[in-house]
Write a protein that holds these residues in place. Structure first.
Motif, PDB file in Angstrom:
ATOM      1  N   LEU A   8       0.828  -1.202   0.000  1.00 13.12           N
ATOM      2  CA  LEU A   8       0.000   0.000   0.000  1.00 13.12           C
ATOM      3  C   LEU A   8       0.865   1.256   0.000  1.00 13.12           C
ATOM      4  CD1 LEU A   8      -2.782   1.403   0.183  1.00 13.12           C
ATOM      5  CD2 LEU A   8      -2.534   1.253   2.679  1.00 13.12           C
ATOM      6  N   GLU A   9       1.882   1.296   0.856  1.00 16.27           N
ATOM      7  CA  GLU A   9       2.745   2.477   0.924  1.00 16.27           C
ATOM      8  C   GLU A   9       3.510   2.687  -0.380  1.00 16.27           C
ATOM      9  OE1 GLU A   9       2.490   4.911   3.108  1.00 16.27           O
ATOM     10  OE2 GLU A   9       0.870   3.646   3.869  1.00 16.27           O
ATOM     11  N   THR A  10       3.938   1.587  -0.999  1.00 14.26           N
ATOM     12  CA  THR A  10       4.614   1.697  -2.296  1.00 14.26           C
ATOM     13  C   THR A  10       3.673   2.306  -3.323  1.00 14.26           C
ATOM     14  OG1 THR A  10       6.016  -0.203  -1.818  1.00 14.26           O
ATOM     15  CG2 THR A  10       5.748   0.388  -4.135  1.00 14.26           C
ATOM     16  N   ILE A  11       2.443   1.817  -3.344  1.00 15.65           N
ATOM     17  CA  ILE A  11       1.458   2.344  -4.294  1.00 15.65           C
ATOM     18  C   ILE A  11       1.130   3.797  -3.975  1.00 15.65           C
ATOM     19  CG2 ILE A  11      -0.941   2.134  -5.076  1.00 15.65           C
ATOM     20  CD1 ILE A  11      -0.571  -0.934  -4.755  1.00 15.65           C
ATOM     21  N   SER A  13       2.895   6.036  -2.839  1.00 16.24           N
ATOM     22  CA  SER A  13       3.947   6.966  -3.265  1.00 16.24           C
ATOM     23  C   SER A  13       3.691   7.483  -4.677  1.00 16.24           C
ATOM     24  CB  SER A  13       5.327   6.308  -3.179  1.00 16.24           C
ATOM     25  OG  SER A  13       5.460   5.305  -4.180  1.00 16.24           O
ATOM     26  N   GLY A  14       2.812   6.801  -5.405  1.00 17.67           N
ATOM     27  CA  GLY A  14       2.478   7.234  -6.761  1.00 17.67           C
ATOM     28  C   GLY A  14       1.274   8.156  -6.850  1.00 17.67           C
ATOM     29  N   ILE A  15       0.637   8.458  -5.718  1.00 17.21           N
ATOM     30  CA  ILE A  15      -0.519   9.355  -5.758  1.00 17.21           C
ATOM     31  C   ILE A  15      -0.082  10.699  -6.334  1.00 17.21           C
ATOM     32  CG2 ILE A  15      -2.164  10.667  -4.332  1.00 17.21           C
ATOM     33  CD1 ILE A  15      -2.426   8.168  -2.584  1.00 17.21           C
ATOM     34  N   GLY A  16      -0.836  11.179  -7.279  1.00 24.11           N
ATOM     35  CA  GLY A  16      -0.504  12.414  -7.984  1.00 24.11           C
ATOM     36  C   GLY A  16       0.227  12.170  -9.294  1.00 24.11           C
ATOM     37  N   SER A  17       0.717  10.944  -9.507  1.00 25.01           N
ATOM     38  CA  SER A  17       1.401  10.635 -10.766  1.00 25.01           C
ATOM     39  C   SER A  17       0.408  10.692 -11.914  1.00 25.01           C
ATOM     40  CB  SER A  17       2.008   9.232 -10.721  1.00 25.01           C
ATOM     41  OG  SER A  17       2.947   9.131  -9.693  1.00 25.01           O
ATOM     42  N   ARG A  18       0.854  11.229 -13.026  1.00 28.54           N
ATOM     43  CA  ARG A  18      -0.024  11.376 -14.183  1.00 28.54           C
ATOM     44  C   ARG A  18       0.656  10.851 -15.429  1.00 28.54           C
ATOM     45  NH1 ARG A  18      -2.459  17.032 -16.367  1.00 28.54           N
ATOM     46  NH2 ARG A  18      -4.175  16.546 -14.984  1.00 28.54           N
ATOM     47  N   MET A 127      -3.377   8.989 -10.581  1.00 24.52           N
ATOM     48  CA  MET A 127      -3.728   8.228  -9.388  1.00 24.52           C
ATOM     49  C   MET A 127      -4.117   9.226  -8.305  1.00 24.52           C
ATOM     50  SD  MET A 127      -1.547   5.748  -6.841  1.00 24.52           S
ATOM     51  CE  MET A 127      -0.945   4.624  -8.076  1.00 24.52           C
ATOM     52  N   ILE A 128      -5.289   9.007  -7.684  1.00 26.76           N
ATOM     53  CA  ILE A 128      -5.755   9.971  -6.692  1.00 26.76           C
ATOM     54  C   ILE A 128      -5.882   9.399  -5.279  1.00 26.76           C
ATOM     55  CG2 ILE A 128      -6.887  11.481  -8.356  1.00 26.76           C
ATOM     56  CD1 ILE A 128      -9.560  10.155  -7.626  1.00 26.76           C
ATOM     57  N   ASP A 129      -5.894   8.067  -5.117  1.00 26.93           N
ATOM     58  CA  ASP A 129      -6.047   7.503  -3.777  1.00 26.93           C
ATOM     59  C   ASP A 129      -5.717   6.024  -3.807  1.00 26.93           C
ATOM     60  OD1 ASP A 129      -6.645   7.517  -1.048  1.00 26.93           O
ATOM     61  OD2 ASP A 129      -8.777   7.122  -1.367  1.00 26.93           O
ATOM     62  N   ALA A 130      -5.360   5.486  -2.647  1.00 23.48           N
ATOM     63  CA  ALA A 130      -5.146   4.044  -2.476  1.00 23.48           C
ATOM     64  C   ALA A 130      -5.432   3.705  -1.020  1.00 23.48           C
ATOM     65  CB  ALA A 130      -3.715   3.661  -2.842  1.00 23.48           C
ATOM     66  N   GLU A 131      -6.171   2.618  -0.803  1.00 23.57           N
ATOM     67  CA  GLU A 131      -6.467   2.213   0.572  1.00 23.57           C
ATOM     68  C   GLU A 131      -6.504   0.696   0.691  1.00 23.57           C
ATOM     69  OE1 GLU A 131     -10.590   2.954   1.953  1.00 23.57           O
ATOM     70  OE2 GLU A 131     -10.940   3.716  -0.064  1.00 23.57           O
ATOM     71  N   TYR A 145      -8.346   6.239  -9.715  1.00 21.61           N
ATOM     72  CA  TYR A 145      -7.738   7.054 -10.767  1.00 21.61           C
ATOM     73  C   TYR A 145      -8.769   8.036 -11.300  1.00 21.61           C
ATOM     74  CZ  TYR A 145      -4.035   3.602 -10.983  1.00 21.61           C
ATOM     75  OH  TYR A 145      -2.992   2.785 -10.669  1.00 21.61           O
ATOM     76  N   ARG A 146      -8.302   9.203 -11.643  1.00 20.64           N
ATOM     77  CA  ARG A 146      -9.138  10.178 -12.346  1.00 20.64           C
ATOM     78  C   ARG A 146      -8.638  10.216 -13.788  1.00 20.64           C
ATOM     79  NH1 ARG A 146     -12.348  14.718 -11.486  1.00 20.64           N
ATOM     80  NH2 ARG A 146     -12.039  16.397 -12.981  1.00 20.64           N
TER      81      ARG A 146
END
Length: 167
Positions: A8-11, A13-18, A127-131, A145-146
């Motif tokens: 989860l933490e690895t994923i 780290s990609g929040i905001g990636s486009r 990517m906008i969220d991961a839980e 994802y948006r």
């Protein structure tokens, strides 16, 4: 690969990636084939004259055409497909490509303007969220994802929020 807090933490780290990629020209033939495949009968999807008489530039794409296509090139050879039929080269921003099962988890769409034949589209995916969530058979991760589909002038035609599940 274990679906756990570390993944989860690895994923996250990609929040905001486009990523941005061109879907190219949406053609009348593409629209008609898709409409036929999903059982649509509305003449807006088939008859350019009918569509023009109603104020559109050309035939109109069914609402979910652009979100339903997972690969916009000629397609991969069978040996280049995953077991689920998705091309191995298709990569969602920030997700591992091996060791987890990736499944669709739903999608919400907001339509801003019709997409017609002759429109050139670009998709911008963020990517906008991961839980991490508990499930009956262990934990799973939901990644959101948006996706913005814009024409060549930058006008947003469709926005979607897609959820992907990792098990």
């Amino acid at each position: 690969m274990a679906v756990d807090e570390a993944l989860l933490e690895t994923i996250r780290s990609g929040i905001g990636s486009r990523i941005t990629h061109s879907l190219g020209l949406i053609t009348g033939l593409m629209i008609r084939r898709y409409a036929r495949a999903v059982g649509e009968t509305n003449p807006l999807y088939y008859d350019a004259g009918y569509a023009r008489d109603r104020g559109y530039a050309d035939v109109v794409a069914p609402p979910n055409l652009v979100t339903a296509v997972s690969c916009w090139d000629e397609g991969a050879a069978e040996e280049d497909l995953r077991a689920d039929g998705v091309p191995k080269a298709v990569q969602l921003v920030g997700l591992p490509t091996t060791g987890v099962r990736v499944m669709g988890g739903g999608e919400d769409m907001e339509f801003h303007s019709p997409i017609t034949a002759g429109t050139t589209l670009v998709e911008r995916s963020t990517m906008i969220d991961a839980e991490l969530r508990p499930g009956r058979n262990g934990h799973f991760i939901v990644v959101s994802y948006r996706h913005e589909f814009v024409d060549d002038s930058g006008k947003t035609l469709l926005t979607s929020t897609r959820k992907v599940i990792l098990r």
